[in-house]
Write a protein that holds these residues in place. Structure first.
Motif, short mmCIF file in Angstrom:
data_model
loop_
_atom_site.label_atom_id
_atom_site.label_comp_id
_atom_site.label_asym_id
_atom_site.label_seq_id
_atom_site.Cartn_x
_atom_site.Cartn_y
_atom_site.Cartn_z
N SER A 356 0.83 -1.21 0.00
CA SER A 356 0.00 0.00 0.00
C SER A 356 0.86 1.25 0.00
O SER A 356 0.60 2.21 -0.74
CB SER A 356 -0.93 -0.02 1.22
OG SER A 356 -1.69 1.16 1.30
N ARG A 357 1.89 1.26 0.81
CA ARG A 357 2.76 2.44 0.89
C ARG A 357 3.46 2.71 -0.44
O ARG A 357 3.69 3.87 -0.81
CB ARG A 357 3.80 2.23 1.99
CG ARG A 357 3.24 2.32 3.40
CD ARG A 357 4.32 1.99 4.42
NE ARG A 357 3.79 2.08 5.79
CZ ARG A 357 4.47 1.71 6.87
NH1 ARG A 357 5.70 1.23 6.73
NH2 ARG A 357 3.93 1.80 8.05
N SER A 358 3.80 1.66 -1.15
CA SER A 358 4.53 1.84 -2.41
C SER A 358 3.62 2.18 -3.58
O SER A 358 4.09 2.46 -4.68
CB SER A 358 5.31 0.55 -2.73
OG SER A 358 4.42 -0.53 -2.99
N GLY A 359 2.31 2.14 -3.36
CA GLY A 359 1.37 2.46 -4.43
C GLY A 359 1.11 1.30 -5.38
O GLY A 359 0.47 1.48 -6.42
N LYS A 360 1.55 0.11 -5.03
CA LYS A 360 1.34 -1.06 -5.88
C LYS A 360 0.04 -1.80 -5.55
O LYS A 360 -0.39 -2.66 -6.30
CB LYS A 360 2.52 -2.03 -5.75
CG LYS A 360 3.87 -1.42 -6.12
CD LYS A 360 3.89 -0.95 -7.56
CE LYS A 360 5.26 -0.41 -7.93
NZ LYS A 360 5.29 0.08 -9.34
N LEU A 361 -0.55 -1.46 -4.43
CA LEU A 361 -1.83 -2.05 -4.03
C LEU A 361 -2.94 -1.09 -4.42
O LEU A 361 -3.06 -0.01 -3.86
CB LEU A 361 -1.83 -2.30 -2.52
CG LEU A 361 -3.13 -2.82 -1.90
CD1 LEU A 361 -3.46 -4.20 -2.46
CD2 LEU A 361 -3.00 -2.88 -0.38
N HIS A 362 -3.75 -1.49 -5.41
CA HIS A 362 -4.78 -0.60 -5.94
C HIS A 362 -6.09 -0.80 -5.21
O HIS A 362 -7.02 -1.45 -5.71
CB HIS A 362 -4.94 -0.84 -7.44
CG HIS A 362 -3.65 -0.67 -8.20
ND1 HIS A 362 -2.90 0.47 -8.14
CD2 HIS A 362 -2.98 -1.53 -9.01
CE1 HIS A 362 -1.82 0.33 -8.89
NE2 HIS A 362 -1.83 -0.87 -9.43
N ALA A 363 -6.16 -0.25 -4.00
CA ALA A 363 -7.35 -0.36 -3.16
C ALA A 363 -7.19 0.58 -1.98
O ALA A 363 -6.09 1.06 -1.69
CB ALA A 363 -7.55 -1.80 -2.68
N ILE A 364 -8.30 0.82 -1.30
CA ILE A 364 -8.26 1.57 -0.04
C ILE A 364 -7.75 0.62 1.04
O ILE A 364 -8.33 -0.45 1.26
CB ILE A 364 -9.64 2.10 0.32
CG1 ILE A 364 -10.14 3.07 -0.77
CG2 ILE A 364 -9.62 2.81 1.67
CD1 ILE A 364 -11.58 3.51 -0.56
N TYR A 365 -6.66 0.98 1.70
CA TYR A 365 -6.07 0.12 2.71
C TYR A 365 -6.38 0.69 4.10
O TYR A 365 -6.13 1.87 4.36
CB TYR A 365 -4.56 0.02 2.51
CG TYR A 365 -3.87 -0.88 3.52
CD1 TYR A 365 -3.88 -2.26 3.37
CD2 TYR A 365 -3.21 -0.33 4.62
CE1 TYR A 365 -3.25 -3.08 4.29
CE2 TYR A 365 -2.59 -1.14 5.55
CZ TYR A 365 -2.60 -2.51 5.38
OH TYR A 365 -1.98 -3.33 6.30
#
Length: 368
Positions: A356-365
């Motif tokens: 999530s921090r790296s922007g590779k997780l495409h969702a609301i975390y």
């Protein structure tokens, strides 16, 4: 099709898992499952009352409001108290707040409803108590109507919280809150001279995409009513106004039933990842995707999409289907693989957090 690789090193022997995802059949969902009707709401009831019969665990004579309320109750029952000090040893009485909720579908006069009571002064426990008959009114203090009365034996639902209890069927309604004309005025807007209803999308499905999709479904379903006229119009990502066609204006309830019974295919929802750090529970909702990325974690190396990577001198090449146009991978497959490899839940949460921090997780975390 798209693959990604996980390399989990145990005793220097690499374990490789190749994961493949495929498209599943899209489900149809009724509008009533993702929308509510403006004005179609629950009714909250509230009141105060006295609980008697406690085993010395009540508010006692130290609580002035309780003593005054008890004295007033006794006076109303033709047993007046000349001096409130006579009740200083009444430790088997407690003053409580009463609340209940009438469901959206409504209840009528004479029907019963569960209620909840909570002590708010010095009572240590409500176990074994009984609520004296108490009046209830709307939560809106400007409405002074007597809506119902509450009474009955208390049931402690949580043994660790003795100051809260439920009374099954403890309320008897004394008024009809869902009369036909009043109810219709709440859900059908006549302010412009043309009757309309307003659909409210729930939070998880509120988006411009969902609003457009639902608008198209409604307009297509009622196109025969007035040729090319558009009955539904999206006002915002969570609001859709629908004009009631001429042929349905005498039976708006039937029209609403038809609207709520319409189905949308795979309604759009915001992708979301919720992690409970204390219990280790991970909840995925929506289509959560990952961009190509390389993760190097102690005892765990993950290659998701992307080009050839070199890890500790070894070369790993992700497998892809040349005909595939998808460039991202699915997070649920990653979580499943981590579970199969026995990766500790703490390490899994760390991986999700860094993705999530790296922007590779495409969702609301979210972490709770």
């Amino acid at each position: 099709m798209k693959f990604f690789q996980l390399h989990h090193y145990l005793k220097t022997i690499p374990l490789v898992v190749l994961l493949m995802f495929c498209t599943t059949l899209s489900a149809q969902v009724r509008l009533e499952s993702i929308c509510t009707l403006h004005g179609h709401k629950e009714v909250r009831l509230t009141g105060m009352g006295l609980v008697v019969g406690l085993d010395g665990s009540g508010d006692g004579g130290d609580a002035g409001p309780t003593i005054r309320a008890l004295a007033t109750a006794m006076k109303n029952m033709n047993a007046p108290v000349i001096d409130p000090r006579e009740l200083r040893d009444a430790d088997n009485v407690a003053i409580v707040m009463i609340d209940a909720t009438i469901p959206k579908t409504g209840l009528n006069r004479g029907q019963r409803l569960d209620c909840y009571v909570s002590s708010y002064l010095g009572a240590k426990s409500l176990r074994g108590g009984r609520l004296l008959i108490s009046p209830l009114q709307m939560a809106d203090i400007r409405d002074e109507r007597l809506v119902g009365t509450a009474s009955g034996a208390l049931v402690i639902e949580d043994a660790s919280i003795q100051t809260k209890a439920r009374i099954p069927g403890g309320i008897v309604l004394e008024a009809d809150l869902f009369q036909s004309s009043q109810y219709l005025s709440q859900i059908v807007d006549q302010s412009t001279g043309v009757p309309k209803i307003r659909l409210l999308l729930d939070e998880s499905h509120s988006s411009f995409i969902s609003a457009r999709m639902i608008t198209e479904v409604i307009n297509e379903a009622f196109a025969f009513e007035s040729f090319d006229k558009q009955h539904a119009q999206a006002v915002s990502p969570s609001i859709i106004d629908v004009t009631i066609p001429q042929t349905w204006r005498e039976t708006p309830i039937d029209f609403i039933a038809e609207i709520m019974d319409l189905k949308v295919i795979a309604p759009h929802s915001m992708s979301r990842v919720q992690v409970n750090t204390s219990t280790g529970v991970v909840i995925l909702s929506g289509d959560v995707e990952l961009s190509p990325v390389l993760i190097n974690h102690p005892n765990l190396q993950i290659t998701i999409g992307g080009a050839t990577n070199f890890i500790d001198g070894a070369q790993f090449r992700p497998l892809t289907d040349e005909q595939s146009t998808r460039t991202n991978s699915r997070l649920d497959q990653l979580v499943q693989a981590l579970n199969q490899l026995g990766v500790p839940r703490e390490a899994m949460i760390e991986v999700l957090r860094e993705l999530s921090r790296s922007g590779k997780l495409h969702a609301i975390y979210e972490e709770i």
